[in-house]
Write a protein that holds these residues in place. Structure first.
Motif, PDB file in Angstrom:
ATOM      1  N   GLY A  66     -40.282  35.986  -5.368  1.00 33.09           N
ATOM      2  CA  GLY A  66     -38.852  36.178  -5.597  1.00 33.09           C
ATOM      3  C   GLY A  66     -38.387  35.652  -6.928  1.00 33.09           C
ATOM      4  O   GLY A  66     -37.194  35.672  -7.240  1.00 33.09           O
ATOM      5  N   PHE A  67     -39.321  35.200  -7.763  1.00 31.96           N
ATOM      6  CA  PHE A  67     -38.985  34.636  -9.067  1.00 31.96           C
ATOM      7  C   PHE A  67     -40.080  35.004 -10.050  1.00 31.96           C
ATOM      8  O   PHE A  67     -41.256  35.095  -9.687  1.00 31.96           O
ATOM      9  N   GLY A  68     -39.721  35.248 -11.299  1.00 33.78           N
ATOM     10  CA  GLY A  68     -40.717  35.453 -12.342  1.00 33.78           C
ATOM     11  C   GLY A  68     -41.621  36.641 -12.128  1.00 33.78           C
ATOM     12  O   GLY A  68     -42.812  36.556 -12.395  1.00 33.78           O
ATOM     13  N   TYR A  69     -41.092  37.749 -11.622  1.00 31.84           N
ATOM     14  CA  TYR A  69     -41.883  38.953 -11.370  1.00 31.84           C
ATOM     15  C   TYR A  69     -42.998  38.716 -10.357  1.00 31.84           C
ATOM     16  O   TYR A  69     -44.101  39.245 -10.495  1.00 31.84           O
ATOM     17  N   VAL A  70     -42.717  37.924  -9.366  1.00 27.77           N
ATOM     18  CA  VAL A  70     -43.670  37.650  -8.298  1.00 27.77           C
ATOM     19  C   VAL A  70     -43.114  38.270  -7.014  1.00 27.77           C
ATOM     20  O   VAL A  70     -42.081  37.845  -6.508  1.00 27.77           O
ATOM     21  N   VAL A  71     -43.803  39.292  -6.502  1.00 26.07           N
ATOM     22  CA  VAL A  71     -43.288  40.098  -5.402  1.00 26.07           C
ATOM     23  C   VAL A  71     -43.657  39.474  -4.061  1.00 26.07           C
ATOM     24  O   VAL A  71     -44.805  39.068  -3.844  1.00 26.07           O
ATOM     25  N   VAL A  90     -39.339  46.581  -4.297  1.00 26.46           N
ATOM     26  CA  VAL A  90     -38.561  45.432  -4.776  1.00 26.46           C
ATOM     27  C   VAL A  90     -37.083  45.800  -4.797  1.00 26.46           C
ATOM     28  O   VAL A  90     -36.688  46.830  -5.358  1.00 26.46           O
ATOM     29  N   SER A  91     -36.263  44.950  -4.209  1.00 31.13           N
ATOM     30  CA  SER A  91     -34.837  45.239  -4.056  1.00 31.13           C
ATOM     31  C   SER A  91     -34.102  45.187  -5.391  1.00 31.13           C
ATOM     32  O   SER A  91     -34.559  44.542  -6.342  1.00 31.13           O
ATOM     33  N   PRO A  92     -32.935  45.834  -5.480  1.00 27.98           N
ATOM     34  CA  PRO A  92     -32.123  45.741  -6.697  1.00 27.98           C
ATOM     35  C   PRO A  92     -31.771  44.308  -7.081  1.00 27.98           C
ATOM     36  O   PRO A  92     -31.801  43.937  -8.254  1.00 27.98           O
ATOM     37  N   THR A  93     -31.451  43.478  -6.089  1.00 29.68           N
ATOM     38  CA  THR A  93     -31.113  42.084  -6.378  1.00 29.68           C
ATOM     39  C   THR A  93     -32.301  41.356  -6.979  1.00 29.68           C
ATOM     40  O   THR A  93     -32.161  40.604  -7.950  1.00 29.68           O
ATOM     41  N   MET A  94     -33.477  41.561  -6.423  1.00 22.59           N
ATOM     42  CA  MET A  94     -34.660  40.887  -6.937  1.00 22.59           C
ATOM     43  C   MET A  94     -35.059  41.430  -8.305  1.00 22.59           C
ATOM     44  O   MET A  94     -35.535  40.677  -9.154  1.00 22.59           O
ATOM     45  N   ARG A  95     -34.858  42.705  -8.535  1.00 24.76           N
ATOM     46  CA  ARG A  95     -35.151  43.245  -9.867  1.00 24.76           C
ATOM     47  C   ARG A  95     -34.312  42.545 -10.924  1.00 24.76           C
ATOM     48  O   ARG A  95     -34.797  42.206 -12.005  1.00 24.76           O
ATOM     49  N   ALA A  96     -33.039  42.305 -10.608  1.00 25.92           N
ATOM     50  CA  ALA A  96     -32.169  41.600 -11.552  1.00 25.92           C
ATOM     51  C   ALA A  96     -32.606  40.150 -11.719  1.00 25.92           C
ATOM     52  O   ALA A  96     -32.592  39.606 -12.819  1.00 25.92           O
ATOM     53  N   ARG A  97     -33.035  39.526 -10.619  1.00 25.94           N
ATOM     54  CA  ARG A  97     -33.488  38.134 -10.701  1.00 25.94           C
ATOM     55  C   ARG A  97     -34.778  38.034 -11.501  1.00 25.94           C
ATOM     56  O   ARG A  97     -34.953  37.129 -12.314  1.00 25.94           O
ATOM     57  N   PHE A  98     -35.695  38.979 -11.287  1.00 29.51           N
ATOM     58  CA  PHE A  98     -36.946  38.977 -12.037  1.00 29.51           C
ATOM     59  C   PHE A  98     -36.681  39.015 -13.531  1.00 29.51           C
ATOM     60  O   PHE A  98     -37.352  38.353 -14.328  1.00 29.51           O
ATOM     61  N   ALA A  99     -35.697  39.816 -13.929  1.00 28.38           N
ATOM     62  CA  ALA A  99     -35.422  39.988 -15.359  1.00 28.38           C
ATOM     63  C   ALA A  99     -35.002  38.681 -16.021  1.00 28.38           C
ATOM     64  O   ALA A  99     -35.060  38.550 -17.247  1.00 28.38           O
ATOM     65  N   ASN A 100     -34.572  37.705 -15.216  1.00 24.10           N
ATOM     66  CA  ASN A 100     -34.181  36.404 -15.756  1.00 24.10           C
ATOM     67  C   ASN A 100     -35.292  35.364 -15.626  1.00 24.10           C
ATOM     68  O   ASN A 100     -35.072  34.183 -15.857  1.00 24.10           O
ATOM     69  N   GLY A 101     -36.493  35.807 -15.248  1.00 24.48           N
ATOM     70  CA  GLY A 101     -37.608  34.865 -15.101  1.00 24.48           C
ATOM     71  C   GLY A 101     -37.986  34.230 -16.422  1.00 24.48           C
ATOM     72  O   GLY A 101     -37.677  34.731 -17.499  1.00 24.48           O
ATOM     73  N   PHE A 102     -38.711  33.112 -16.347  1.00 28.43           N
ATOM     74  CA  PHE A 102     -39.056  32.340 -17.544  1.00 28.43           C
ATOM     75  C   PHE A 102     -40.334  32.802 -18.230  1.00 28.43           C
ATOM     76  O   PHE A 102     -40.645  32.363 -19.318  1.00 28.43           O
ATOM     77  N   PHE A 103     -41.103  33.678 -17.616  1.00 29.36           N
ATOM     78  CA  PHE A 103     -42.491  33.809 -18.017  1.00 29.36           C
ATOM     79  C   PHE A 103     -42.824  35.048 -18.836  1.00 29.36           C
ATOM     80  O   PHE A 103     -43.913  35.149 -19.362  1.00 29.36           O
ATOM     81  N   GLN A 104     -41.886  35.984 -18.944  1.00 29.53           N
ATOM     82  CA  GLN A 104     -42.263  37.239 -19.572  1.00 29.53           C
ATOM     83  C   GLN A 104     -42.514  37.116 -21.071  1.00 29.53           C
ATOM     84  O   GLN A 104     -43.077  38.007 -21.681  1.00 29.53           O
ATOM     85  N   HIS A 118     -46.172  39.787 -20.841  1.00 29.29           N
ATOM     86  CA  HIS A 118     -45.536  41.100 -20.949  1.00 29.29           C
ATOM     87  C   HIS A 118     -46.431  42.194 -20.381  1.00 29.29           C
ATOM     88  O   HIS A 118     -45.979  43.105 -19.689  1.00 29.29           O
ATOM     89  N   ALA A 119     -47.739  42.108 -20.659  1.00 31.31           N
ATOM     90  CA  ALA A 119     -48.663  43.154 -20.213  1.00 31.31           C
ATOM     91  C   ALA A 119     -48.732  43.201 -18.692  1.00 31.31           C
ATOM     92  O   ALA A 119     -48.709  44.288 -18.099  1.00 31.31           O
ATOM     93  N   ARG A 120     -48.801  42.048 -18.057  1.00 42.22           N
ATOM     94  CA  ARG A 120     -48.885  42.028 -16.597  1.00 42.22           C
ATOM     95  C   ARG A 120     -47.573  42.501 -15.976  1.00 42.22           C
ATOM     96  O   ARG A 120     -47.573  43.190 -14.951  1.00 42.22           O
ATOM     97  N   ILE A 121     -46.468  42.129 -16.585  1.00 39.96           N
ATOM     98  CA  ILE A 121     -45.180  42.573 -16.067  1.00 39.96           C
ATOM     99  C   ILE A 121     -45.033  44.081 -16.225  1.00 39.96           C
ATOM    100  O   ILE A 121     -44.559  44.773 -15.311  1.00 39.96           O
ATOM    101  N   SER A 122     -45.455  44.619 -17.350  1.00 38.00           N
ATOM    102  CA  SER A 122     -45.391  46.071 -17.560  1.00 38.00           C
ATOM    103  C   SER A 122     -46.217  46.792 -16.510  1.00 38.00           C
ATOM    104  O   SER A 122     -45.811  47.843 -15.995  1.00 38.00           O
ATOM    105  N   SER A 123     -47.363  46.237 -16.173  1.00 36.28           N
ATOM    106  CA  SER A 123     -48.212  46.838 -15.150  1.00 36.28           C
ATOM    107  C   SER A 123     -47.508  46.844 -13.797  1.00 36.28           C
ATOM    108  O   SER A 123     -47.547  47.843 -13.061  1.00 36.28           O
TER     109      SER A 123
END
Length: 358
Positions: free
Chosen positions: A256-261, A207-221, A192-197
Motif C-alpha cells: 500500500g506504499f511505494g508501489y508495493v501491491v 490497484v485501486s484509484p486511491t492506492m494509485r494516487a498514494r503510490f505516486a507519492n512514494g519515496f522510492f521511485q 524507475h525501471a521496476r515501477i515502469s514494469s
C-alpha cells in the motif's frame, strides 16, 4: 501493510491478499481508526471476507516528521504517555514508533505502553538507536533501519561503508533481546525501471484509484539502479546475519506504499529472503509459525493442527523445494474454513479490475 482510506477499495484490497494466500496482516499506521478497527472486527467475525487484521496505532513521531499533517507530532514525555494511553483505550493491538522521536519521549512511550499492556513496534528512531531499542524491549523493528544507524558510516543501508562485524554483533544482541525484524527488502529496492514494469503489468489492473494516487507519492521511485542494488545486497546481508545468529524474522512488504501491491508483493519478498540465503523452510517459518508466535496467536494460527483457524494454502508443488511454488502453484486458499479455488480467486480479481475500469 497500510490500509486504503476508501472503505470499498479497502475491501477489494482484502481480496488481493487472499488471492495470494495471505490470510493474516498487520496494518501499520491506523490513520483512520474507524476503518482500521472496524475492518479488523468485521473480518475476524467473518462478516467481511478478508485476512485477519492486527492494527497498529497511528505512528508516534517527533516534530518535523513527514506525516505531521495527518498525525500530530509528540514532543514531550507527557504528550507521549497521554497518546499511548488514548491509543490503548481505543483498542489498537500495537503502538507504532517512528523516526524523529527524542530519547526521553521514546522512553516514555515504552514505559506507558508497558503499563497499558500493549506492545511497541515500528521504526528505530534516529536519536534512540538500535542498541537502546533492543534494550527497551520494542517488540519488532521494520525495514532494518536500526542496522543502518548502527553499522553504516552514513547511518543508512543505502550508502556508506557497512561494518559487517557490527551487524553480526547487533544481530546477536537482537536475538538475546527477543526482538523481531521485518526486513521489507522488496520495498527498499524500487527504481524507475521496476515501477515502469509494474505500471505495465496485469497486476496493476487490480490497484485501486486511491492506492494509485498514494503510490505516486512514494519515496522510492527516484532511486538509481546502483542505490537500489546496494540496498538490496545490504538488506540481504543483514537478514542472513540475523538468521545465522538465531534471530527472529517476520515477512512483510509495506504493501500500500511505494508501489508495493497488496498480496502480490509478498511473493517477491519470499523470493528475496530465499535469495538472501535462508532455506525455503526458514522463509516459510517466518511467514507462518514465526508470525503466529510474534502475534501471540499460536493457539489459533501458524501451524496445521486440530483447533487452529482454518487458514490454509493448497499447493500443487512442494514449497520446501522453492518458495516460488507458493506464488506459481496454488490450487486454492482457505480462509476461516471457506474454500476458494485458484480459478474462483482469479474471477474475483477480474471483477475488481472491471470495477476500476481496467
Amino acid at each position: 501493510f497500510h490500509i486504503n482510506d476508501n472503505v470499498r477499495e479497502a475491501q477489494n484490497d482484502h481480496i488481493l491478499f487472499l488471492a495470494n494466500g495471505v490470510t493474516t496482516v498487520r496494518e501499520m499506521w491506523g490513520l483512520n481508526r474507524r476503518l482500521s478497527l472496524s475492518e479488523r472486527g468485521a473480518t475476524a467475525a467473518g462478516v467481511r471476507l478478508g485476512p485477519t487484521i492486527y492494527a497498529a496505532s497511528p505512528g508516534l513521531d517527533g516534530p518535523g516528521g513527514p506525516w505531521a499533517g495527518g498525525t500530530p507530532p509528540v514532543s514531550t514525555p507527557e504528550e507521549a504517555r497521554a497518546t499511548v494511553a488514548r491509543h490503548a483505550a481505543t483498542g489498537y493491538d500495537f503502538i507504532k514508533v517512528y523516526n524523529a522521536l527524542s530519547r526521553p519521549v521514546y522512553d516514555a512511550i515504552i514505559d506507558e505502553a508497558a503499563k497499558q499492556g500493549v506492545r511497541v513496534i515500528g521504526h528505530v528512531p534516529r536519536a534512540v538507536g538500535l542498541a537502546h531499542v533492543l534494550a527497551s524491549g520494542q517488540a519488532s523493528t521494520e525495514h532494518l533501519i536500526g542496522y543502518g544507524l548502527a553499522a553504516s558510516s552514513t547511518g543508512s543501508l543505502y550508502s556508506g561503508t557497512l561494518d559487517e562485524a557490527r551487524v553480526a554483533q547487533m544481530a546477536a544482541a537482537a536475538r538475546d533481546a527477543g526482538t523481531w525484524h521485518t526486513p521489507t527488502i522488496f520495498v527498499d529496492r524500487q527504481t524507475h525501471a521496476r515501477i515502469s514494469s509494474l505500471l505495465q503489468s496485469n497486476v496493476y489492473r487490480y490497484v485501486s484509484p486511491t492506492m494509485r494516487a498514494r503510490f505516486a507519492n512514494g519515496f522510492f521511485q527516484g532511486f538509481t539502479q546502483a542505490v537500489a542494488d546496494r540496498s538490496e545486497q545490504r538488506h540481504k546481508l543483514v537478514v542472513k546475519a540475523i538468521q545465522d545468529a538465531g534471530g527472529r524474522l517476520l515477512v512483510g512488504t509495506d504493501a500500500g506504499f511505494g508501489y508495493v501491491v497488496q498480496g502480490f508483493s509478498i511473493h517477491d519478498e519470499l523470493g528475496l529472503l530465499q535469495a538472501a540465503g535462508l532455506t525455503p523452510f526458514q522463509v516459510l517459518y517466518a511467514a507462518t509459525a514465526g508470525a503466529a508466535e510474534f502475534l501471540e496467536a499460536t493457539d489459533v494460527a501458524g501451524t496445521v493442527a486440530v483447533g487452529r483457524r482454518a487458514d490454509l494454502i493448497l499447493l500443487d508443488e512442494n514449497p520446501l523445494n522453492d518458495v516460488a511454488h507458493v506464488r506459481d502453484d496454488r490450487a486454492g486458499v482457505m480462509v476461516r474454513g471457506r474454500w476458494f479455488s485458484h480459478e474462483r480467486l482469479q474471477e474475483m480479481l477480474e471483477a475488481i479490475a472491471a470495477e476500476y475500469g481496467q
